[in-house]
Design a protein around this motif. Structure first.
Motif, mmCIF file in Angstrom:
data_model
loop_
_atom_site.group_PDB
_atom_site.id
_atom_site.type_symbol
_atom_site.label_atom_id
_atom_site.label_comp_id
_atom_site.label_asym_id
_atom_site.label_seq_id
_atom_site.Cartn_x
_atom_site.Cartn_y
_atom_site.Cartn_z
ATOM 1 N N UNK A 1 0.808 -1.223 0.000
ATOM 2 C CA UNK A 1 0.000 0.000 0.000
ATOM 3 C C UNK A 1 0.840 1.271 0.000
ATOM 4 N N UNK A 2 2.140 1.134 0.165
ATOM 5 C CA UNK A 2 2.972 2.320 0.335
ATOM 6 C C UNK A 2 4.014 2.510 -0.751
ATOM 7 N N UNK A 3 4.437 1.424 -1.378
ATOM 8 C CA UNK A 3 5.578 1.508 -2.280
ATOM 9 C C UNK A 3 5.343 2.542 -3.384
ATOM 10 N N UNK A 4 6.276 3.415 -3.492
ATOM 11 C CA UNK A 4 6.327 4.345 -4.618
ATOM 12 C C UNK A 4 5.265 5.435 -4.606
ATOM 13 N N UNK A 5 4.622 5.691 -3.461
ATOM 14 C CA UNK A 5 3.652 6.778 -3.411
ATOM 15 C C UNK A 5 4.330 8.107 -3.719
ATOM 16 N N UNK B 1 -0.085 8.406 7.024
ATOM 17 C CA UNK B 1 1.203 9.107 7.006
ATOM 18 C C UNK B 1 1.757 9.239 5.588
ATOM 19 N N UNK B 2 1.453 8.255 4.730
ATOM 20 C CA UNK B 2 1.934 8.331 3.349
ATOM 21 C C UNK B 2 1.370 9.554 2.633
ATOM 22 N N UNK B 3 0.101 9.830 2.884
ATOM 23 C CA UNK B 3 -0.535 10.977 2.230
ATOM 24 C C UNK B 3 0.016 12.289 2.775
ATOM 25 N N UNK C 1 3.072 12.840 3.895
ATOM 26 C CA UNK C 1 4.378 13.075 3.291
ATOM 27 C C UNK C 1 4.247 13.410 1.813
ATOM 28 N N UNK C 2 3.281 12.774 1.158
ATOM 29 C CA UNK C 2 3.055 13.075 -0.254
ATOM 30 C C UNK C 2 2.640 14.528 -0.435
ATOM 31 N N UNK C 3 1.814 15.034 0.481
ATOM 32 C CA UNK C 3 1.428 16.445 0.408
ATOM 33 C C UNK C 3 2.651 17.343 0.556
ATOM 34 N N UNK C 4 3.565 16.963 1.448
ATOM 35 C CA UNK C 4 4.774 17.770 1.654
ATOM 36 C C UNK C 4 5.616 17.830 0.387
ATOM 37 N N UNK C 5 5.643 16.734 -0.362
ATOM 38 C CA UNK C 5 6.452 16.699 -1.577
ATOM 39 C C UNK C 5 5.774 17.408 -2.746
ATOM 40 N N UNK C 6 4.561 17.894 -2.525
ATOM 41 C CA UNK C 6 3.843 18.629 -3.574
ATOM 42 C C UNK C 6 3.823 20.139 -3.327
ATOM 43 N N UNK C 7 4.378 20.570 -2.203
ATOM 44 C CA UNK C 7 4.428 22.009 -1.920
ATOM 45 C C UNK C 7 5.307 22.693 -2.968
ATOM 46 N N UNK C 8 4.776 23.730 -3.597
ATOM 47 C CA UNK C 8 5.542 24.497 -4.585
ATOM 48 C C UNK C 8 6.366 25.517 -3.813
ATOM 49 N N UNK C 9 7.629 25.179 -3.571
ATOM 50 C CA UNK C 9 8.478 25.953 -2.682
ATOM 51 C C UNK C 9 8.477 27.450 -2.898
ATOM 52 N N UNK C 10 8.815 27.922 -4.105
ATOM 53 C CA UNK C 10 8.901 29.378 -4.315
ATOM 54 C C UNK C 10 7.600 30.122 -4.042
ATOM 55 N N UNK C 11 6.467 29.445 -4.132
ATOM 56 C CA UNK C 11 5.190 30.124 -3.913
ATOM 57 C C UNK C 11 4.884 30.336 -2.439
ATOM 58 N N UNK C 12 5.645 29.678 -1.569
ATOM 59 C CA UNK C 12 5.372 29.821 -0.138
ATOM 60 C C UNK C 12 6.585 30.364 0.612
ATOM 61 N N UNK C 13 7.535 30.969 -0.130
ATOM 62 C CA UNK C 13 8.665 31.616 0.544
ATOM 63 C C UNK C 13 8.115 32.648 1.535
ATOM 64 N N UNK C 14 8.563 32.533 2.767
ATOM 65 C CA UNK C 14 8.152 33.501 3.781
ATOM 66 C C UNK C 14 6.802 33.221 4.407
ATOM 67 N N UNK C 15 6.106 32.203 3.961
ATOM 68 C CA UNK C 15 4.776 31.895 4.502
ATOM 69 C C UNK C 15 4.894 30.959 5.711
#
Length: 666
Positions: free
Chosen positions: A222-226, A555-557, A559-573
């Motif tokens: 259920x977790x591999x490669x999410x 927990x997989x979801x 972490x997956x959400x964290x890997x989808x954060x568009x970094x430059x769009x949240x600088x300073x947020x």
């Protein structure tokens, strides 16, 4: 097989294009077919003819074994769901008959012909296999009170049809146990289909069914490669040729079987977990389990049936060379662990009279089984040892792949041929496992991106016309790898130049036609297809994964959400969010700081900008796109505490990859 394939991996929702799926092999020596694939060149014809004299094609033992024990087959093995969608069509490969056409490597054609042999077979007394109903085999063992099902295929639809055919042919019996040999989807995804009947799905019957799996199965399945699943599913379109016509110039096989089925995927949680090598009795049948996790799959076992003297090798061994690295993308597999596991099996199963596996056909005879296991063991260890020898001599991955030579005792054995994995890319995998991506040449430490360097190469070489002329000269000499490298620079630099794309596509045609590996063939031909027709418009349909995603750790979801954060769009947020799963009685606190999203299982934070009270299933519906973010957030199906606008802003900062990015063009 193929690594799980949870969402996100083994399979893709992209179906063969119906407009080009009826290409006939009879057009072999004519011009381009309706999909644009060109005829085999004289160089390709010569290369494929040379294969005929280099391998023992007069050895027909595999064909005898593949047909041995035949009981019955379905007149038309085609599986269609209730909406008319084709889930599986074995008849699409009926063109694979007779000698290899010029556009197919004869060795691969032989493997494809063997994988075409389908039906219900008796392996030995009380042990049966359903082959050709999916990419993998379903093995069935007669227990005292019912059927013991081993590896119930990829989808509910194919498993249902296979199980119905079994009961119709051998007599109806209940299911007493289900055995999952390992954590790849083509071996567990169809489990729910075993309980389908005319009135629906009878899951109440599960109460009396033992479900046996190796330790770690549920986590891995259920977790591999999410994390990288979107990219993997896109790459899998290439590896499995999902867009290609089923024809002599298109997809003919996957090496392990015909192709992955794509329908409804599910999973059942085991109630019997095998932690270590051990023996147990399942519905009156003695089993001896060998844990081989970390070889072909992260959670896997094989087993021996002492009363039948039959050894199930799962996918530890198969009738082709497997992948140390799979082209769809995955972590590299450990060749030494794999080889040692086969050696352990060889030493433990010396009384075996018949081998059967999760793919392909059985082998009968103690000496024959032992020889097969020895050569499978030595195939992986030889690639490992020689690759390490050469990397220690300073050779790069490409140099090792070009120079490594298999001993004739292995290279002349069909079961060690590269129909799925290859010597070349497995050797590179060994290098990667020990030394990683950097080959120590500083020019490769910080190279220009492909597009930037391609523009400069085109300028240096004098422009498009000179590159095309040089490439045509290389094509005329049969130097297709060099020609592809030349024209690729031009296509990357000037992706709208139709002449360049057409030329590169025709070069990939020839490389595909010459490939012995089914995935290599599909990669080259899919590249040619997309150069001619463009990338697909849609990727995987995540809705088909819902039953598996519901079993995936929350927990997989996170972490997956964290890997989808568009970094430059949240600088300073900065942002704190509670996600409270009302039906699980679990709350996760998510905190965005330094453009990094962290999560922890904890009580609701009083500092949160917003709290999302949501059921687990509705959250999964959000993930798979069944429910839209804005529609759900402003609906009555959940409760929001705090600012809805802040919540919308947070979700808007998450990337939403479509999984259909370009590969052969920028």
């Amino acid at each position: 097989m193929m690594g799980t394939m949870l969402v996100l991996t083994l399979l893709t929702g992209c179906q063969p294009d119906p407009k080009v799926n009826s290409v006939q092999a009879s057009s072999e020596l004519q011009g381009a077919d309706s999909a644009g694939f060109t005829a085999a060149s004289s160089h390709t014809v010569a290369a494929n003819q040379a294969v005929l004299s280099s391998l023992p094609f007069d050895n027909v033992q595999d064909f005898e074994d593949a047909k041995r024990g035949f009981i019955a087959s379905m007149p038309e093995l085609k599986v269609v769901d209730d909406k008319g969608k084709v889930i599986w069509d074995r008849t699409a490969y009926d063109f694979i008959q007779g000698d290899a056409p010029n556009s197919v490597n004869p060795s691969l054609w032989r493997q494809a012909s063997l994988n075409n042999i389908d039906g219900l077979f008796e392996v030995t007394k009380g042990v049966y296999q359903l082959r050709g109903f999916d990419l993998a085999n379903m093995t069935v063992i007669a227990g005292d009170s019912g059927w013991i099902i081993v590896d119930p295929l990829t989808t509910a639809e194919t498993a249902e049809v296979a199980f119905e055919f079994l009961n119709k042919t051998l007599g109806k019996r209940p299911i007493s146990a289900i055995v999952f040999t390992h954590s790849h989807m083509d071996h567990f995804g169809g489990a729910l289909g075993l309980f389908q009947n005319k009135d629906g799905r009878d899951l109440a019957a599960l109460k009396s069914v033992d479900i046996i799996a190796p330790a770690g199965f549920m986590h891995e399945a259920t977790s591999e490669n999410v994390m990288a699943g979107t990219a993997m599913s896109r790459r899998a379109m290439y590896m499995y040729g999902k867009q290609l016509p089923r024809s002599s110039r298109g997809h003919i096989d996957s090496g392990l079987g015909k192709e992955p089925a794509f329908g409804e995927f599910g999973i059942l949680s085991p109630n019997v977990v095998v932690e270590q090598d051990s023996a147990m009795e399942i519905d009156g049948v003695p089993f001896e389990f060998q844990i081989v996790s970390g070889s072909e799959a992260p959670a896997e076992f094989t087993f021996y049936l002492p009363e039948q003297q039959a050894y199930c090798g799962a996918e530890l061994v198969s009738k082709n060379m497997h992948n140390l690295y799979t082209l769809r993308g995955a972590k590299v597999r450990d060749a030494l662990v794999w080889s040692r596991a086969i050696d352990d099996a060889l030493n433990a199963q010396r009384d075996t009279k018949v081998y059967f596996g999760s793919h392909h056909w059985p082998i009968w005879g103690q000496a024959e089984v032992n020889e097969f296991l020895q050569k499978q063991r030595d195939t992986y260890k030889y690639i490992h040892d020689q690759s390490v020898r050469m990397l220690n001599a300073g050779f790069t991955p490409a140099e090792i792949a070009e120079q490594i030579q298999m001993p004739p005792s292995l290279s002349n054995t069909f079961a060690s041929r590269g129909y799925y994995g290859t010597v070349k890319h497995n050797a590179k995998a060994v290098y990667q496992a020990y030394l990683g991506w950097y080959d120590a040449n500083p020019v490769n430490l910080d190279p220009l991106p492909a597009t930037a360097s391609a523009v400069k190469y085109v300028e240096l070489m004098g422009g498009a016309d000179k590159i095309i002329a040089a490439a045509n000269k290389a094509v005329a000499a049969g130097e297709y790898r060099w020609a592809a490298e030349l024209v690729n620079h031009l296509v990357v630099a000037e992706p709208k130049r139709k002449q360049a794309k057409a030329l590169l596509a025709s070069i990939y045609d020839q490389l595909g036609y010459q490939a012995e590996s089914a995935p290599w063939r599909d990669v080259y031909l899919t590249a040619a297809y997309e150069l001619r027709h463009g990338s697909p418009e849609v990727g995987i349909d995540l809705a088909s994964m819902k039953q598996i995603l519901l079993q995936s750790p929350v927990e997989n979801f996170m972490q997956s959400m964290a890997s989808r954060v568009i970094g430059p769009e949240v600088f300073g947020e900065a942002f704190i969010l509670n996600i409270n799963f009302t039906d699980l009685d679990k709350n996760y606190v998510l905190e965005l700081k330094n453009s990094v999203l962290h999560h922890k299982l904890a009580p609701k934070s009083a500092k949160a900008n917003a709290t999302l009270n949501i059921s687990h299933e509705l959250f999964v519906d959000l993930i798979i796109g069944k429910a839209g973010v804005k529609e759900v957030l402003f609906s009555d199906e959940l409760e929001i505490e705090g600012s809805k606008l802040d919540l919308v802003s947070f979700f808007s900062s998450l990337d939403r990859p479509k999984g259909v990015f370009n590969i052969v063009t920028p």
